[in-house]
Design an enzyme around this catalytic site. Structure first.
Site, PDB file in Angstrom:
ATOM      1  N   TYR A 299      -2.198  -5.964   0.281  1.00  0.00           N
ATOM      2  CA  TYR A 299      -1.387  -5.961   1.500  1.00  0.00           C
ATOM      3  C   TYR A 299      -1.597  -7.269   2.272  1.00  0.00           C
ATOM      4  O   TYR A 299      -0.642  -7.924   2.703  1.00  0.00           O
ATOM      5  CB  TYR A 299      -1.776  -4.750   2.343  1.00  0.00           C
ATOM      6  CG  TYR A 299      -0.893  -4.485   3.536  1.00  0.00           C
ATOM      7  CD1 TYR A 299       0.298  -3.781   3.409  1.00  0.00           C
ATOM      8  CD2 TYR A 299      -1.267  -4.921   4.809  1.00  0.00           C
ATOM      9  CE1 TYR A 299       1.091  -3.517   4.516  1.00  0.00           C
ATOM     10  CE2 TYR A 299      -0.475  -4.655   5.913  1.00  0.00           C
ATOM     11  CZ  TYR A 299       0.702  -3.955   5.768  1.00  0.00           C
ATOM     12  OH  TYR A 299       1.488  -3.700   6.868  1.00  0.00           O
TER      13      TYR A 299
ATOM     14  N   SER B  23       2.685  -8.580   9.573  1.00  0.00           N
ATOM     15  CA  SER B  23       1.631  -7.700  10.102  1.00  0.00           C
ATOM     16  C   SER B  23       0.550  -8.605  10.685  1.00  0.00           C
ATOM     17  O   SER B  23       0.485  -9.803  10.346  1.00  0.00           O
ATOM     18  CB  SER B  23       1.040  -6.883   8.940  1.00  0.00           C
ATOM     19  OG  SER B  23      -0.179  -6.269   9.317  1.00  0.00           O
TER      20      SER B  23
HETATM   21  P1  NAD Z   1       7.239   3.504   6.751  1.00  0.00           P
HETATM   22  O1  NAD Z   1       6.534   4.038   5.547  1.00  0.00           O
HETATM   23  O2  NAD Z   1       7.582   4.418   7.873  1.00  0.00           O
HETATM   24  O3  NAD Z   1       8.566   2.763   6.365  1.00  0.00           O
HETATM   25  C1  NAD Z   1       8.652   1.972   5.240  1.00  0.00           C
HETATM   26  C2  NAD Z   1      10.090   1.920   4.852  1.00  0.00           C
HETATM   27  O4  NAD Z   1      10.174   1.131   3.677  1.00  0.00           O
HETATM   28  C3  NAD Z   1      10.688   3.300   4.536  1.00  0.00           C
HETATM   29  O5  NAD Z   1      11.968   3.371   5.119  1.00  0.00           O
HETATM   30  C4  NAD Z   1      10.776   3.286   3.026  1.00  0.00           C
HETATM   31  O6  NAD Z   1      11.877   4.053   2.551  1.00  0.00           O
HETATM   32  C5  NAD Z   1      10.989   1.819   2.760  1.00  0.00           C
HETATM   33  N1  NAD Z   1      10.617   1.429   1.431  1.00  0.00           N
HETATM   34  C6  NAD Z   1       9.409   1.509   0.827  1.00  0.00           C
HETATM   35  N2  NAD Z   1       9.502   1.078  -0.422  1.00  0.00           N
HETATM   36  C7  NAD Z   1      10.792   0.701  -0.601  1.00  0.00           C
HETATM   37  C8  NAD Z   1      11.509   0.168  -1.681  1.00  0.00           C
HETATM   38  N3  NAD Z   1      10.925  -0.040  -2.856  1.00  0.00           N
HETATM   39  N4  NAD Z   1      12.798  -0.090  -1.515  1.00  0.00           N
HETATM   40  C9  NAD Z   1      13.414   0.142  -0.337  1.00  0.00           C
HETATM   41  N5  NAD Z   1      12.783   0.635   0.725  1.00  0.00           N
HETATM   42  C10 NAD Z   1      11.490   0.924   0.574  1.00  0.00           C
HETATM   43  O7  NAD Z   1       6.338   2.296   7.232  1.00  0.00           O
HETATM   44  P2  NAD Z   1       6.335   1.387   8.534  1.00  0.00           P
HETATM   45  O8  NAD Z   1       4.988   1.511   9.129  1.00  0.00           O
HETATM   46  O9  NAD Z   1       7.541   1.609   9.374  1.00  0.00           O
HETATM   47  O10 NAD Z   1       6.377  -0.056   7.861  1.00  0.00           O
HETATM   48  C11 NAD Z   1       7.469  -0.936   7.968  1.00  0.00           C
HETATM   49  C12 NAD Z   1       6.979  -2.354   7.811  1.00  0.00           C
HETATM   50  O11 NAD Z   1       6.101  -2.669   8.878  1.00  0.00           O
HETATM   51  C13 NAD Z   1       6.188  -2.589   6.523  1.00  0.00           C
HETATM   52  O12 NAD Z   1       6.535  -3.845   5.991  1.00  0.00           O
HETATM   53  C14 NAD Z   1       4.760  -2.573   7.003  1.00  0.00           C
HETATM   54  O13 NAD Z   1       3.923  -3.319   6.170  1.00  0.00           O
HETATM   55  C15 NAD Z   1       4.909  -3.211   8.368  1.00  0.00           C
HETATM   56  N6  NAD Z   1       3.821  -2.932   9.285  1.00  0.00           N
HETATM   57  C16 NAD Z   1       3.499  -1.663   9.650  1.00  0.00           C
HETATM   58  C17 NAD Z   1       2.463  -1.466  10.546  1.00  0.00           C
HETATM   59  C18 NAD Z   1       2.082  -0.089  11.015  1.00  0.00           C
HETATM   60  O14 NAD Z   1       1.049   0.016  11.687  1.00  0.00           O
HETATM   61  N7  NAD Z   1       2.836   0.946  10.725  1.00  0.00           N
HETATM   62  C19 NAD Z   1       1.755  -2.542  11.049  1.00  0.00           C
HETATM   63  C20 NAD Z   1       2.097  -3.818  10.642  1.00  0.00           C
HETATM   64  C21 NAD Z   1       3.132  -4.001   9.775  1.00  0.00           C
END
Ligand code: NAD
Length: 229
Positions: A124, A111
């Site tokens: 985080y 991130s």
């Molecule tokens: P999201 O909530 O849509 O997806 C998260 C995924 O992780 C889901 O499929 C969920 O089932 C899975 N997950 C959560 N806990 C789990 C566990 N214990 N075991 C297995 N799977 C698990 O979120 P997202 O925004 O798509 O995030 C995905 C990644 O991107 C994360 O690592 C997040 O930190 C990172 N990220 C997101 C953003 C954003 O703005 N959305 C920005 C930077 C980084």
């Protein structure tokens, strides 16, 4: 391009992981997706007999927002376990077989919070800084092999994880959903546009290509200018 390669994307039942899984599948890879359904089968450490994994995308992640002095230990532990320790465990599990084939791509979804901080996100931010550091360590350990390890550092992406934060902002500041979205973007992301799962999928696919063979150990921001401020 990825025909005959097998890719595992953790947390790929929604959001960014799903976008990356779709892009890798479109490039020809066989996909193992993972979320809260059935446990994905990944070879145990040192066991090369398990299913083949050529591309590992560590994407699963969670967020918890609270000031440090009010941060519940149980939430801190969960964020570190899912966002950071799991990245170590999956990488440790797949590396022996990647080393045996002298080819592999490890892509960690960190991130912008792997490079800078924001208030109330201490766990985080710590976990994502850890992911960026771990990425560099793995890149060094695999430097003379056909394996690369990189981190992608998205800014705001409109997924369920971020929608929760928009809803909280709307409730706190008494805004309608659109106003809350604009405020969230305006505070951090100069483009005033969300990064999309499709854009991140295209970058992940590029990192799997031969053109990216010498690209390792880096943290690539995809953040609409967030870090340029
Ligand atoms: P999201 O909530 O849509 O997806 C998260 C995924 O992780 C889901 O499929 C969920 O089932 C899975 N997950 C959560 N806990 C789990 C566990 N214990 N075991 C297995 N799977 C698990 O979120 P997202 O925004 O798509 O995030 C995905 C990644 O991107 C994360 O690592 C997040 O930190 C990172 N990220 C997101 C953003 C954003 O703005 N959305 C920005 C930077 C980084």
């Amino acid at each position: 391009m990825l025909k005959s390669k097998v890719a595992v994307v953790t947390g790929s039942t929604s959001g960014i992981g799903l976008g990356i899984a779709r892009a890798l599948a479109a490039a020809g890879a066989d996909l193992m997706i993972n979320g809260f359904g059935e446990a994905a089968a990944i070879a145990a450490p040192g066991d090369c007999r398990g299913p083949r994994v050529d591309v590992l995308v560590n994407n699963a992640g969670i967020q918890h927002v609270a000031p440090v002095h009010e941060f519940p230990l149980e939430r801190w532990d969960a964020v570190i376990a899912i966002n950071l320790t799991a990245v170590f465990l999956t990488t440790r599990a797949v590396l022996p077989q990647m080393l045996a084939r002298d080819w592999g791509r490890i892509i960690n979804i960190a991130s912008v919070h792997g490079l800078v901080a924001s208030v109330d996100k201490s766990a985080y931010v710590a976990s994502k800084h850890g992911v960026v550091g771990f990425t560099k360590g793995v890149a060094l350990e695999t430097a003379t092999t056909g394996i690369t390890c990189n981190a992608i550092c998205p800014g705001w992406v409109l997924t369920p994880l971020v929608q929760k934060q928009i809803d909280a902002l709307a409730a706190r500041d008494k805004l309608d959903p659109e106003e809350a979205r604009v405020k969230l973007l305006g505070e951090k992301q100069p483009s005033l546009e969300f990064t999309t799962p499709e854009e991140l999928g295209a970058l992940a696919t590029f990192l799997c290509s031969d053109a990216a063979a010498q690209l390792s150990g880096v943290a690539l921001p995809v953040d609409g200018g967030w870090l340029a401020r």
